[in-house]
Design a protein around this motif. Sequence first.
Motif, PDB file in Angstrom:
ATOM      1  N   SER A 184      38.000  37.358  45.615  1.00 42.53           N
ATOM      2  CA  SER A 184      39.109  36.636  46.167  1.00 42.53           C
ATOM      3  C   SER A 184      38.646  35.853  47.278  1.00 42.53           C
ATOM      4  O   SER A 184      38.001  36.127  48.068  1.00 42.53           O
ATOM      5  N   PRO A 185      39.568  34.725  47.646  1.00 51.32           N
ATOM      6  CA  PRO A 185      39.189  33.844  48.958  1.00 51.32           C
ATOM      7  C   PRO A 185      39.998  34.398  50.160  1.00 51.32           C
ATOM      8  O   PRO A 185      39.679  33.700  51.127  1.00 51.32           O
ATOM      9  N   TYR A 208      37.612  31.460  43.555  1.00 55.75           N
ATOM     10  CA  TYR A 208      38.793  31.039  43.676  1.00 55.75           C
ATOM     11  C   TYR A 208      39.548  30.760  42.158  1.00 55.75           C
ATOM     12  O   TYR A 208      39.011  29.591  41.812  1.00 55.75           O
ATOM     13  N   TYR A 224      35.347  28.328  40.582  1.00 59.61           N
ATOM     14  CA  TYR A 224      36.741  28.003  40.713  1.00 59.61           C
ATOM     15  C   TYR A 224      37.431  27.386  39.487  1.00 59.61           C
ATOM     16  O   TYR A 224      36.650  26.854  38.602  1.00 59.61           O
TER      17      TYR A 224
END
Length: 654
Positions: free
Chosen positions: A406-407, A431, A460
């Motif tokens: 997770s970012p 992400y 992402y």
Amino acid sequence: MKISRVIAIAAILLYACTTEGQPLVVKADKPTAAIQPTMWGIFFEDINLAADGGLYAELVKNRSFEFASPLMGWTIQQASPGTGNILVTNRLETDSANPRYIRVTRNTAKGKFGLTNEGFRGMGIKQNEQYNFTVWAKSETGNIELHVQLVDSTGRALGESQPINISGNNWQQYKTSFTATATELKARMNVWFEGEGVADIDMLSLFPQHTWKQRPNGLRADLVQLLADMKPGFLRFPGGCIVEGRELATRYQWKKTVGPVEDRQVIVNRWNTEFAHRPTPDYFQSFGLGFFEYFQVAEDIGATPLPILNCGMACQFNSAEVVDTTQLDPYIQDALDLIEFANGDVSTKWGHLREVMGHPDPFNLKLLGIGNEQWGPQYVERYKIFTKAIKYKYPEIQLVNSVGPSPDDERFHYLNDTLRKLNADILDEHYYSSPSWFQNNANRYDDYDRNGPKIFAGEYAAQSVATVSPLNKNNWLCALSEAAFMTGLERNADIVQMASYAPLFAHVEGWQWTPDLIWFDNLNSFGTPNYYVQKLFANNKGDNVVAITSDNKTLKGSDSLYASAVTSTANEVILKIVNTSSRSISKQISIDTKRKLAAKATVTTLQSNDLNTVNSIESPKDISPLVSEAEIKSRQLNLVLHPYSFTVIHIKMQ
């Protein structure tokens, strides 16, 4: 292409009489950051039938009978009981990599007896294509012949080989070729045994002649071409969670994926039962697409190779199994040996294997990933051990390191803080979030420490519904939001040096995760709107970032506009502008430079008024680039930016 779309996009290219608000100013003579050749790349993982049944062109499923159920994918065919029988035999003590084979007994020369292979959701067969069949076999008694036949769903023959006579009691490989007479999306392969006697059979394989670069044991040409067309800066392989395995016993071990194909050990794919909504119990890894082939295709398409290795930790979402740090030596040796395999002289053990496999020159490995998406103190502990060993022997290798899945959660902040203090080379951020998150985070890297580790935006994809939802779509809203976010990555190219969408491939009938960049069936493939966004960024990468502002402010969402600008050594200014609003916006663009500009700019646009638009097998280019020109006067051009559009503008300079 729909007429309404042509008319709508043509409106963008009109030289407008009036413009809105402050002009956009591009400081073309004042570079702010260098862009790395690796900036936009590809993330490959064997999920969604991406390897077997996808990129790897093998048409036979379970060709060596090593799936959990030895005859999975195969059906015994016989005219009447007693015609023959199949016995699965295991030789584990003498061949641990490929222990199983079948013993075929024909009791009578009369009547049909054989096996049918269903392929990977069928076999995609093309009319007039040559198909090459190989099999390892030996005779025990009597005289057995076999021949291969392709058939459609009704049993109609699509092509057939000449008979192969199996002779001698030593294993040997037999080959034959034939041409298909029709095109079929879901063909099957029959292997008919004739005569009387007993024969042992293994590694039944069928490939089209026209693989990528016509290589035997090769890759599906249309899928590799889609990758090559992106002009990627790097290729990350063999994936993410596939590296870890559900437990350490099923982790990815690169040494078991090189050497002769028949000696590569088949294991279960960790995605086969991961999601309750998409169970795929027949999903295994043959490793016909192994580390040598990954390096080779990276070289083919001009991409820097980025292999990721297990760091002694299984997937923390599953078993969270770890090997004790006192037992890490084999894992570390795997990393050191991989560097030797990629870069070592042919006089070394692993460099010699690379030469034997057909590539005496080094693969020029510069990057290596340690672990995939690990987190917590246990990862930091192992990171330190790996880094010390690798940097001692190969200080030039840059290491890519995880900051979790997770970012912005606690796992991320712990690793981000800790690895920065340890002077890590490259941090791999992931992400998967909503389209709004991507639009709102176009400024994510504006305030990052310029003296810290470099950033790899390693995975992402905007999620149209929710992460892991089977209802996610590769729609235009997601792709447009990613484009907005990517302007922020490009604007911060001094620290963001690599980026890749994930996952890469998905079979329309064999996927576990969506959205995905490229979709395919057994004969066709297409790029999603997301694919065209990635391709436009990668094809228009440039060499240096320059400022593009409005009223001296960066465009990162103000008035629904996002923008980045670069210059290239080919004497071009390249602008990327995203309009996320539902209205047209007229803008004057002023190029601040002392150099003379061409009279016209090339304008490439992706656009749809419907944010739910997707591409498909039936309509593969509903959203795809449209190219035209715009006039330049006095170093200025005026554009009408259409609603929900991504526009790339090329301007030649002297």
